[in-house]
Design a protein around this motif. Structure first.
Motif: not given
Length: 82
Positions: A32-60
């Motif tokens: 009777r099928g696979k089942g209901n979705p319980t959550g979501w995930i993201a695949r992150v490869s090695t070397g991928q940049i997940p976040f970018e910041m602009d307008g803030v100093s490096l220390s912050n």
């Protein structure tokens, strides 16, 4: 620090949770099928940049990453663009 980020900083999240995780309840018969979705995930490869910041100093940016370091369970590295 969060007030300074809201006023001056731009943050881009470059990771999208696009893979559903499904699960069947306990004590359900096979078939009777696979089942209901319980959550979501993201695949992150090695070397991928997940976040970018602009307008803030490096220390912050380092301090913000240190405060949120318990969320992603992987090592992080800062890349500064010229």
């Amino acid at each position: 620090m969060s007030g300074q980020f809201r006023r001056n900083c731009k943050i881009w999240v470059r990771v999208l949770a696009d893979l559903p995780i499904t699960g069947k309840p306990a004590e359900v018969r096979m078939g009777r099928g696979k089942g209901n979705p319980t959550g979501w995930i993201a695949r992150v490869s090695t070397g991928q940049i997940p976040f970018e910041m602009d307008g803030v100093s490096l220390s912050n940016a380092r301090q913000a990453a240190r405060l949120a370091a318990h969320k992603p369970c992987s090592s992080t590295k800062f890349v500064q663009w010229s």
